[in-house]
Design an enzyme around this catalytic site. Structure first.
Site, PDB file in Angstrom:
ATOM      1  CD  GLU A 158      -2.315   4.997   2.079  1.00 30.98           C
ATOM      2  OE1 GLU A 158      -3.404   5.040   2.668  1.00 30.98           O
ATOM      3  OE2 GLU A 158      -1.294   5.587   2.490  1.00 30.98           O
ATOM      4  CD  GLU A 277       0.632   9.045   1.187  1.00 33.09           C
ATOM      5  OE1 GLU A 277       0.389   8.844   2.412  1.00 33.09           O
ATOM      6  OE2 GLU A 277      -0.259   9.058   0.329  1.00 33.09           O
TER       7      GLU A 277
END
Length: 502
Positions: A158, A277
């Site tokens: 991220e 995810e």
């Protein structure tokens, strides 16, 4: 609804490809491993992905000063070997996420999480590249090249969020990615490497810019990765954050845009997308994660996530997890499929049920049902009733499956039911007084309450039609198996007579 055994419906069911975990170092603990072993017995994931591979609790990167003042780098693989050995012992391989930064290699002191993962770029890209290459060569020496080449590698986590990569600096991340990519391919060009593992914020811009960068640099990336969560902003109360579920169509459309962006680059058209995810909530303290509602919503997600994506990794398998600190209670809204005490949550069974559909051909798919078949004598399916909030509705689902001529006869059918009335350990924990520390008796009760309810029956399909009817309660998930089955009683045995008590 009328269905034919010969129907063919697109359905990429890759439910068991990968699952998430708390930071890698937690794998050294007993409860963590017991939870993982249980999940592997029920689902059997191929890969596991988590943060913290290179952080200081793993102790891989070391430096010391020589007498002449120069710095020498050392590598310590003691804990890494223990973790990887334990993963492989239960049939799961690492999906390597490269992060976070070892403190002695970091360019700054910004950290994330309770366990303080450093999220700054390396102070020396040369030493960073050396670290990656040395680690991969260690893996190869220990496990063999053919094994290690099966481990996908993802660069960072991220980077579009300033909390996970200093300043969410796009140019700096692209530099990190390129240097990492080239260093890995130098060890063996067959390694599968991808990124950027972005989540939510500004995701379309990041994916497009990432693809433009790779295209300009002629980087033959092996896959593109991103994340996927489906709740609104949290409302904090005490230790918890409460969030409303978002319309699944919004998430589906958002993910499809990623597919379109990638396919707009001729060199990368059709490239694999791995959702490394996904879950409903993106915080580890949302009670939604522990509920039947979560399980039903996940049933819908798993029915279509494979349409555009090669894989989708649920975040996470278990509740040994410390991003916001050590939880106070066994049910605390953790990401895991399994609560501490090895107590399965309803969502675990959604994944276990989808795993049972693998190897069969899909003949029907809708917004509440998936049915698969061996195109002859066996049919399996999942039905769910997913609502964004309580509405009190029960679904009554009826299907008629036209059978091949040689498949007429009697069939047995078994159902496994997971709904708020039949499989709801959260409610039992609440009724027990919400104890923060469970006794062995309480653990045993909760495990018993966490098992799907089983019911069975027989179906007469001598007219060539298999009729399946099922009521699915709100937030319920029902799995069924239906097989051709003639009764072959032992000599003298009469079940009907036994049932009558004669």
């Amino acid at each position: 609804m009328r269905i034919s055994y010969s129907d063919n419906v697109k359905f990429n069911n890759n439910v068991d490809f990968c699952v998430g975990t708390g930071r890698i170092g937690l794998a050294l603990g007993k409860e963590y491993f017991e939870q993982l072993k249980f999940v592997q017995e029920q689902v059997g994931f191929k890969y596991i992905r988590g943060h913290g591979l290179l952080t200081d609790d793993m102790a891989i990167y070391q430096e010391y000063k020589e007498e002449d003042g120069t710095t020498t780098v050392e590598y310590n693989y003691t804990y890494l070997d223990l973790v990887m050995d334990s993963y492989l012992s239960v049939g799961i391989r690492p999906f390597l996420e490269l992060g976070f930064m070892p403190e002695k290699l970091a360019s700054g002191d910004q950290t994330v999480f309770y366990w303080k993962g450093n999220v700054t770029p390396p102070s020396s890209y040369e030493r960073w590249a050396d670290l990656l290459q040395n680690m991969l060569r260690h893996f190869i020496a220990r496990y063999g090249i053919e094994e290690v080449l099966t481990w996908p590698i993802e660069v960072w986590n991220e980077p579009n969020l300033p909390g996970f990569f200093k300043g969410a600096d796009m140019e700096e991340y692209f530099k990190l990615f390129e240097i990492s990519f080239n260093a890995i391919k130098e060890v063996d060009e067959r390694f599968r490497v991808g990124g950027p593992a972005i989540c939510g914020v500004n995701d379309e811009v990041w994916i497009r810019k990432f693809m433009e960068f790779c295209d300009e640099r002629k980087l033959k990336i092996d896959f593109v990765s991103r994340h996927h969560y489906t709740t609104e902003f949290p409302k904090p109360v005490g230790h918890y954050g409460y969030q409303e579920l978002s319309d699944p169509e919004y998430g589906k459309n958002n993910l499809h845009v990623t597919r379109e962006i990638i396919d707009s680059f001729p060199a990368y058209k059709g490239s694999e997308i791995h959702i490394t995810e996904f879950n409903t909530s993106y915080i580890p303290n949302n009670p939604l994660h522990d509920t039947n509602r979560n399980a039903a919503y996940m049933s819908g997600q798993l029915s279509w996530l494979g349409d555009d994506n090669e894989s989708y990794s649920y975040w996470t398998f278990g509740d040994i997890f410390e991003e916001r600190g050590v939880p106070f209670t066994p049910f605390h809204g953790g990401f895991g499929m399994v609560a501490n005490g090895v107590i399965p949550k309803p969502t675990l069974w959604t994944f276990a049920f989808y795993k049972k559909l693998k190897g069969f051909d899909c003949i029907y798919r809708s917004n509440n049902t998936v049915i698969v078949s061996d195109k002859k004598n066996e049919y399996r399916g999942i039905m769910w009733n997913s609502t964004l909030r309580d509405c009190g509705e029960t679904l009554n689902l009826d299907y008629e499956i036209e059978l091949p001529k040689d498949a007429c006869g009697e069939y047995s059918i078994t159902y496994r039911v997971v709904d708020p009335e039949t499989c709801n350990p959260l409610k039992v924990w609440h009724d027990l007084g919400e104890p923060s520390s469970l006794s062995e008796d309480e653990k045993a009760i909760l495990r018993q309450a966490a098992v799907p309810f089983v019911k069975s029956g027989r179906i007469d399909a001598n007219d060539g039609v298999l009729r399946i009817s099922q009521e699915v309660k709100e937030s319920g998930v029902v799995y069924f198996e239906c097989k051709k089955s003639e009764i072959t009683s032992d000599r003298g045995y009469d079940y009907e007579r036994v049932a009558r008590g004669e």
